[in-house]
Structures are given as structure tokens and as C-alpha cells.
Design a protein around this motif. Structure first.
Motif, PDB file in Angstrom:
ATOM      1  N   ALA A  20      -2.011  -2.972  -6.706  1.00  0.00           N
ATOM      2  CA  ALA A  20      -2.369  -3.553  -5.414  1.00  0.00           C
ATOM      3  C   ALA A  20      -1.150  -4.194  -4.761  1.00  0.00           C
ATOM      4  O   ALA A  20      -0.942  -4.073  -3.546  1.00  0.00           O
ATOM      5  CB  ALA A  20      -3.476  -4.590  -5.591  1.00  0.00           C
ATOM      6  N   LEU A  21      -0.323  -4.875  -5.560  1.00  0.00           N
ATOM      7  CA  LEU A  21       0.890  -5.485  -5.030  1.00  0.00           C
ATOM      8  C   LEU A  21       1.829  -4.416  -4.490  1.00  0.00           C
ATOM      9  O   LEU A  21       2.406  -4.569  -3.400  1.00  0.00           O
ATOM     10  CB  LEU A  21       1.577  -6.306  -6.115  1.00  0.00           C
ATOM     11  CG  LEU A  21       2.853  -7.048  -5.716  1.00  0.00           C
ATOM     12  CD1 LEU A  21       2.602  -8.001  -4.558  1.00  0.00           C
ATOM     13  CD2 LEU A  21       3.410  -7.813  -6.922  1.00  0.00           C
ATOM     14  N   ALA A  22       1.972  -3.307  -5.212  1.00  0.00           N
ATOM     15  CA  ALA A  22       2.823  -2.216  -4.751  1.00  0.00           C
ATOM     16  C   ALA A  22       2.262  -1.594  -3.474  1.00  0.00           C
ATOM     17  O   ALA A  22       3.020  -1.229  -2.559  1.00  0.00           O
ATOM     18  CB  ALA A  22       2.952  -1.159  -5.852  1.00  0.00           C
ATOM     19  N   GLU A  23       0.944  -1.472  -3.409  1.00  0.00           N
ATOM     20  CA  GLU A  23       0.299  -0.927  -2.220  1.00  0.00           C
ATOM     21  C   GLU A  23       0.576  -1.800  -1.007  1.00  0.00           C
ATOM     22  O   GLU A  23       0.881  -1.304   0.092  1.00  0.00           O
ATOM     23  CB  GLU A  23      -1.205  -0.818  -2.476  1.00  0.00           C
ATOM     24  CG  GLU A  23      -2.010  -0.220  -1.338  1.00  0.00           C
ATOM     25  CD  GLU A  23      -3.499  -0.168  -1.646  1.00  0.00           C
ATOM     26  OE1 GLU A  23      -4.158   0.778  -1.183  1.00  0.00           O
ATOM     27  OE2 GLU A  23      -4.014  -1.075  -2.336  1.00  0.00           O
ATOM     28  N   LEU A  24       0.501  -3.094  -1.195  1.00  0.00           N
ATOM     29  CA  LEU A  24       0.741  -4.024  -0.101  1.00  0.00           C
ATOM     30  C   LEU A  24       2.213  -4.001   0.318  1.00  0.00           C
ATOM     31  O   LEU A  24       2.534  -4.095   1.506  1.00  0.00           O
ATOM     32  CB  LEU A  24       0.325  -5.432  -0.522  1.00  0.00           C
ATOM     33  CG  LEU A  24       0.170  -6.496   0.555  1.00  0.00           C
ATOM     34  CD1 LEU A  24      -0.777  -6.045   1.654  1.00  0.00           C
ATOM     35  CD2 LEU A  24      -0.315  -7.803  -0.054  1.00  0.00           C
ATOM     36  N   ARG A  25       3.104  -3.843  -0.644  1.00  0.00           N
ATOM     37  CA  ARG A  25       4.527  -3.777  -0.334  1.00  0.00           C
ATOM     38  C   ARG A  25       4.851  -2.512   0.470  1.00  0.00           C
ATOM     39  O   ARG A  25       5.664  -2.541   1.397  1.00  0.00           O
ATOM     40  CB  ARG A  25       5.350  -3.799  -1.618  1.00  0.00           C
ATOM     41  CG  ARG A  25       6.842  -3.982  -1.403  1.00  0.00           C
ATOM     42  CD  ARG A  25       7.612  -3.841  -2.706  1.00  0.00           C
ATOM     43  NE  ARG A  25       7.280  -4.858  -3.688  1.00  0.00           N
ATOM     44  CZ  ARG A  25       7.777  -6.089  -3.673  1.00  0.00           C
ATOM     45  NH1 ARG A  25       8.600  -6.465  -2.714  1.00  0.00           N
ATOM     46  NH2 ARG A  25       7.437  -6.943  -4.617  1.00  0.00           N
ATOM     47  N   LEU A  58      -1.631  -3.513   5.781  1.00  0.00           N
ATOM     48  CA  LEU A  58      -2.843  -3.903   5.063  1.00  0.00           C
ATOM     49  C   LEU A  58      -3.020  -5.419   4.977  1.00  0.00           C
ATOM     50  O   LEU A  58      -4.052  -5.881   4.492  1.00  0.00           O
ATOM     51  CB  LEU A  58      -2.804  -3.359   3.629  1.00  0.00           C
ATOM     52  CG  LEU A  58      -3.090  -1.881   3.406  1.00  0.00           C
ATOM     53  CD1 LEU A  58      -2.895  -1.546   1.924  1.00  0.00           C
ATOM     54  CD2 LEU A  58      -4.508  -1.540   3.836  1.00  0.00           C
ATOM     55  N   MET A  59      -2.026  -6.182   5.406  1.00  0.00           N
ATOM     56  CA  MET A  59      -2.007  -7.603   5.075  1.00  0.00           C
ATOM     57  C   MET A  59      -3.229  -8.369   5.562  1.00  0.00           C
ATOM     58  O   MET A  59      -3.799  -9.184   4.817  1.00  0.00           O
ATOM     59  CB  MET A  59      -0.733  -8.255   5.611  1.00  0.00           C
ATOM     60  CG  MET A  59      -0.550  -9.699   5.172  1.00  0.00           C
ATOM     61  SD  MET A  59      -0.493  -9.919   3.379  1.00  0.00           S
ATOM     62  CE  MET A  59       1.162  -9.352   3.018  1.00  0.00           C
ATOM     63  N   ASN A  60      -3.670  -8.140   6.791  1.00  0.00           N
ATOM     64  CA  ASN A  60      -4.815  -8.911   7.284  1.00  0.00           C
ATOM     65  C   ASN A  60      -6.069  -8.619   6.466  1.00  0.00           C
ATOM     66  O   ASN A  60      -6.819  -9.539   6.103  1.00  0.00           O
ATOM     67  CB  ASN A  60      -5.064  -8.607   8.758  1.00  0.00           C
ATOM     68  CG  ASN A  60      -4.023  -9.242   9.657  1.00  0.00           C
ATOM     69  OD1 ASN A  60      -3.419 -10.259   9.314  1.00  0.00           O
ATOM     70  ND2 ASN A  60      -3.786  -8.644  10.819  1.00  0.00           N
ATOM     71  N   THR A  61      -6.303  -7.343   6.173  1.00  0.00           N
ATOM     72  CA  THR A  61      -7.445  -6.987   5.332  1.00  0.00           C
ATOM     73  C   THR A  61      -7.282  -7.558   3.929  1.00  0.00           C
ATOM     74  O   THR A  61      -8.240  -8.036   3.311  1.00  0.00           O
ATOM     75  CB  THR A  61      -7.580  -5.456   5.252  1.00  0.00           C
ATOM     76  OG1 THR A  61      -7.708  -4.931   6.565  1.00  0.00           O
ATOM     77  CG2 THR A  61      -8.801  -5.057   4.430  1.00  0.00           C
ATOM     78  N   ALA A  62      -6.032  -7.518   3.434  1.00  0.00           N
ATOM     79  CA  ALA A  62      -5.762  -8.029   2.090  1.00  0.00           C
ATOM     80  C   ALA A  62      -6.070  -9.513   1.971  1.00  0.00           C
ATOM     81  O   ALA A  62      -6.621  -9.966   0.961  1.00  0.00           O
ATOM     82  CB  ALA A  62      -4.312  -7.764   1.715  1.00  0.00           C
ATOM     83  N   VAL A  63      -5.721 -10.299   2.993  1.00  0.00           N
ATOM     84  CA  VAL A  63      -5.980 -11.737   2.940  1.00  0.00           C
ATOM     85  C   VAL A  63      -7.474 -11.994   2.816  1.00  0.00           C
ATOM     86  O   VAL A  63      -7.912 -12.831   2.012  1.00  0.00           O
ATOM     87  CB  VAL A  63      -5.393 -12.448   4.181  1.00  0.00           C
ATOM     88  CG1 VAL A  63      -5.902 -13.887   4.273  1.00  0.00           C
ATOM     89  CG2 VAL A  63      -3.870 -12.444   4.127  1.00  0.00           C
ATOM     90  N   ASP A  64      -8.279 -11.275   3.576  1.00  0.00           N
ATOM     91  CA  ASP A  64      -9.729 -11.481   3.469  1.00  0.00           C
ATOM     92  C   ASP A  64     -10.266 -11.019   2.124  1.00  0.00           C
ATOM     93  O   ASP A  64     -11.176 -11.642   1.566  1.00  0.00           O
ATOM     94  CB  ASP A  64     -10.454 -10.767   4.614  1.00  0.00           C
ATOM     95  CG  ASP A  64     -10.680 -11.690   5.801  1.00  0.00           C
ATOM     96  OD1 ASP A  64     -11.318 -12.742   5.619  1.00  0.00           O
ATOM     97  OD2 ASP A  64     -10.202 -11.386   6.903  1.00  0.00           O
ATOM     98  N   GLU A  65      -9.700  -9.948   1.581  1.00  0.00           N
ATOM     99  CA  GLU A  65     -10.144  -9.509   0.264  1.00  0.00           C
ATOM    100  C   GLU A  65      -9.753 -10.518  -0.813  1.00  0.00           C
ATOM    101  O   GLU A  65     -10.541 -10.785  -1.741  1.00  0.00           O
ATOM    102  CB  GLU A  65      -9.557  -8.130  -0.045  1.00  0.00           C
ATOM    103  CG  GLU A  65      -9.775  -7.649  -1.477  1.00  0.00           C
ATOM    104  CD  GLU A  65     -11.229  -7.382  -1.863  1.00  0.00           C
ATOM    105  OE1 GLU A  65     -11.453  -6.859  -2.973  1.00  0.00           O
ATOM    106  OE2 GLU A  65     -12.152  -7.713  -1.084  1.00  0.00           O
ATOM    107  N   LEU A  66      -8.577 -11.107  -0.696  1.00  0.00           N
ATOM    108  CA  LEU A  66      -8.173 -12.126  -1.661  1.00  0.00           C
ATOM    109  C   LEU A  66      -9.042 -13.376  -1.532  1.00  0.00           C
ATOM    110  O   LEU A  66      -9.363 -14.023  -2.531  1.00  0.00           O
ATOM    111  CB  LEU A  66      -6.690 -12.467  -1.462  1.00  0.00           C
ATOM    112  CG  LEU A  66      -5.721 -11.342  -1.833  1.00  0.00           C
ATOM    113  CD1 LEU A  66      -4.320 -11.650  -1.318  1.00  0.00           C
ATOM    114  CD2 LEU A  66      -5.694 -11.107  -3.340  1.00  0.00           C
TER     115      LEU A  66
END
Length: 423
Positions: free
Chosen positions: A270-275, A280-288
């Protein structure tokens, strides 16, 4: 795990030491076997609500009060829940119901509106980069004390209008209050006393400037105007609100950054995907936020009349009700494969910021701070990894705010970052 009947309270301490570190398997058993059950949390006997639909409904139930004057005498025996009353700091919006809650929130909400928060982006980015500058060449860092704690605290102090010369003192006191069990009771009392004296003195100074406050957008000036010019607040509400805005303005974002980074470090794909895909960052923040919210259990509510939640009727008379946001966010009835971290998940409706009238006032600010915090770390540091085994991490024993006490990491500095530093 065999759950007892709802008449038999379950002391959550029986699930330690693992529960504080990872409560989700226990919550899963509660959701299936006893979604509304009497529990004991650090001496407080109350009703734990674990299913998404029940938690969401209860967050807006008018028969559940945030005002702790409605608490039963038995509930008041849990000293940790009422500690701020020793300093008369309970008169703020989080501990209030309408109309007080509405009146105080309306005063300060423009400062946390999306448009106001968006103007802070460059300043948040600047602070995040400055913090990373302090440890980038070391190859290791303790991300909470060096990054996740100071970033949101520095921002909320600026929003509040804390004079620069006073910020170091507030930083120290807030650090003591945020340290959990590692701070002694004497240190906590001393920090609270000094913080109250500081705000009282600062606001008295502002009283002398009352005629000059109208054009200011700082939170403290807004509060001072409401007290000294408009009479919208009384002194107890002002001091309580100043304390709550300072602490609430950083401790939850601290937890979001800490829990979010830990989740990413434990999911390298997931970290590699985000990098590789910053979009994806906005969606990632809500998922986190959904996956491991900093607020594990919402502010405790108290019944003002018999309250039906799911199949259980909780008696009136000030019974404590504990709404498990972390459990609701992992409810498979609401989210597919809830125990999986999926940065592409379309997951609106998570309850990390609660719901209803007490929906988090600082949600826009928290999202922006977290997005920038993750972006700066990922942009500047490669090979991010935990420096210890995850099982060795210590967790703060706080019934509301769940996060690791420390987050030691190792990394390498990106080549372009080295060139910039030595250029």
C-alpha cells in the motif's frame, strides 16, 4: 470468546495486554455476539455499542447527552473521565448539548470552514518540511515526538493566535498532557495549572485590547470578543474552549498521522502504491481514518431517558454509553473486507469524525494536515520501515485516543533531497 449476558458487565482489562494494541478481534466478537453490552473501562461501568448502524444512530440520539452533569453518581466514580472538572474546564462544546453547544460552535466554526483551512496549505507544508529537515540526514527518527506531535500543535497555536514567545511553553505543557501514562500525575496537574493560568493571563491582556479585536481572525480574539464585547460567552466557557481547542486541535490529528503511518509501514504494498500514485492521497487519508481511527471510542454520552439501541434498552438516569467508532468502522455489514487496508476503497460514511451535531469541527483541517504529513514523508524519504518489531511498540492506555506511544522508523534520503540540502 464466549460473551456473557448483558446483565454481566465485562471488564475490558481481561483482554489485555493485547486489547490496547489491537482491539479489533475483540470488537468483532462483540458485534456478532453482543453488539450492545455492559462493560467496565478503567473503572467506568457503561454500555459499549459496536455495530455501525447502532453507533451512527446513537451519535445523533437526543436522549444521549454529552453534558456530564447528567452522569449518574456511579459513573462519576471514574475519576479519569471527570478530571478536567477539578480545573473547571468542562464548559466547552464537546461537553455540551444544545443550546450551549450550538452557541459556542457557531462562534468558532468559520475558522475551520473549508475555505479558511485551504489558506493554511502552504504554511502546513512549510512546517512539515522544516520538521523533516531536522532529522532527514540521520537515517532514523521517532516520528511521533519529531513530526506527528509538533506539526498539528504548531498549526493550531498559530490558528489560535498564541504569541510566538509563548509557544514553547505551551508546547512543553501539551507534550506532558499528550504523553499518557509516561507523565506522572504531578506533572499533569502542574501542566494543567500552568496552562489555565497562561490562558487566563493572556485573555486578561486581551481585555485591555477589546476595542481592537474586531478585525482579527484568530480563535482567541474571537473568543475574547465574545466575552468582553458581545457577552456571548462567560469566562468559564472561554477558558474551557481555549483549552479544548488547543488540545482537541492537535491530539486527534497526531493520532491520525501516527496510526496512518503505522498502517502504511505494515502494508508495504500500500505504501508503494501511494508512492507511485500520489493522486490516491485523498482517498487514502479517508481509508486510513476508517481503518484505524485516532478516536477509538467517542466522547462518552449519558442517558437522559431509557434509550433503545439495537435490541437493548439502556436505562435512563445517566448511564454511560461508549460508542466504539473503531468497531463501527470495521463492521462488515457496512464495509466489504473491513480488516483489509484498501487505499482505493470508496468508503464515505466512516465514523472517524463521528456524526451529527458533534461531527468533528476540525475535520477539514485534520484531513489537510494528514495529507501533507504523509506526502512530505513519502516524497522525501525512501525505504521507510519500522525500526522495531510491531509487537514491541508501546500503546497509550487511553480509552478514547488510541495510538502508539512512539513510532521509531528508519529510512534513506532521496537523492534529489540530498542535492537540495547540499546544493
Amino acid at each position: 470468546m464466549a460473551l456473557l449476558s448483558p446483565e454481566d458487565p465485562i471488564d475490558l482489562s481481561v483482554f489485555e495486554p493485547g486489547f490496547t494494541r489491537d482491539p479489533h478481534s475483540v470488537y468483532a466478537e462483540f458485534r456478532v455476539g453482543r453488539p450492545v453490552n455492559r462493560v467496565v473501562v478503567q473503572g467506568l461501568q457503561g454500555w459499549l455499542v459496536t455495530r455501525y448502524d447502532d453507533v451512527r444512530q446513537a451519535l445523533s440520539d437526543p436522549s444521549l447527552s454529552n453534558d456530564r452533569s447528567t452522569a449518574s453518581p456511579a459513573a462519576r466514580s471514574a475519576a479519569w473521565l471527570f478530571a478536567d472538572e477539578a480545573f473547571d474546564l468542562q464548559h466547552h462544546m464537546l461537553r455540551s448539548d444544545p443550546p450551549r453547544h450550538t452557541r459556542i460552535r457557531r462562534l468558532v466554526s468559520p475558522v475551520f470552514a473549508l475555505r479558511s483551512v485551504a489558506r493554511l496549505q502552504s504554511r502546513i507544508e512549510q512546517i512539515a518540511h522544516e520538521l523533516v529537515d531536522r532529522f532527514a540526514e540521520r537515517g532514523n527518527a521517532e516520528l511521533i515526538s519529531m513530526y506527528a506531535f509538533p506539526l498539528p500543535l504548531m498549526i493550531i497555536m498559530e490558528i489560535m493566535g498564541i504569541p510566538p514567545a509563548d509557544r514553547e511553553r505551551l508546547y512543553s505543557w501539551s507534550n506532558t498532557l499528550s504523553a499518557g501514562s509516561s507523565s506522572s500525575g504531578e506533572d499533569v496537574v502542574a501542566a494543567l495549572t500552568r496552562m489555565c493560568d497562561f490562558f487566563r493571563d493572556l485573555l486578561e491582556r486581551k481585555q485591555d485590547m477589546a476595542g481592537q479585536l474586531e478585525e482579527s481572525e484568530s480563535l482567541l480574539d474571537i473568543l475574547a470578543t465574545a466575552l468582553y464585547q458581545d457577552g456571548t460567552l462567560d469566562e468559564a466557557e472561554l477558558l474551557s474552549s481555549a483549552f479544548q481547542l488547543l488540545q482537541g486541535g492537535h491530539v486527534t490529528t497526531l493520532g491520525l498521522i501516527a496510526n496512518g503511518m503505522l498502517a502504511l509501514l505494515q502494508a508495504p504494498d500500500a505504501l508503494a502504491e501511494l508512492r507511485s500514485d500520489p493522486g490516491l492521497m485523498n482517498t487514502a487519508v479517508d481509508e486510513l481514518l476508517r481503518f484505524d481511527p485516532p478516536m477509538e471510542i467517542a466522547t462518552v454520552r449519558f442517558t437522559t431517558s431509557p434509550t433503545r439501541i439495537g435490541d437493548v434498552t439502556i436505562p435512563g438516569g445517566g448511564e454511560p454509553v461508549l460508542l466504539a467508532l473503531a468497531s463501527a468502522n470495521r463492521d462488515p455489514a457496512r464495509f466489504d473486507h473491513p480488516d483489509a487496508l484498501d487505499l482505493k476503497r470508496d468508503s464515505p460514511g466512516h465514523l472517524a469524525f463521528a456524526h451529527g451535531a458533534h461531527y468533528c469541527l476540525g475535520a477539514h483541517l485534520a484531513r489537510l494536515e494528514a495529507r501533507i504529513a504523509f506526502e512530505v514523508l513519502i516524497q522525501r524519504l525512501d525505504d521507510l520501515a519500522l525500526a522495531v518489531d510491531p509487537e514491541a511498540l508501546e500503546w497509550r492506555p487511553n480509552p478514547h485516543l488510541r495510538r502508539p506511544a512512539t513510532l521509531p522508523v528508519t529510512f534513506t534520503v532521496r537523492d534529489h533531497d540530498k542535492e537540495k540540502q547540499h546544493g
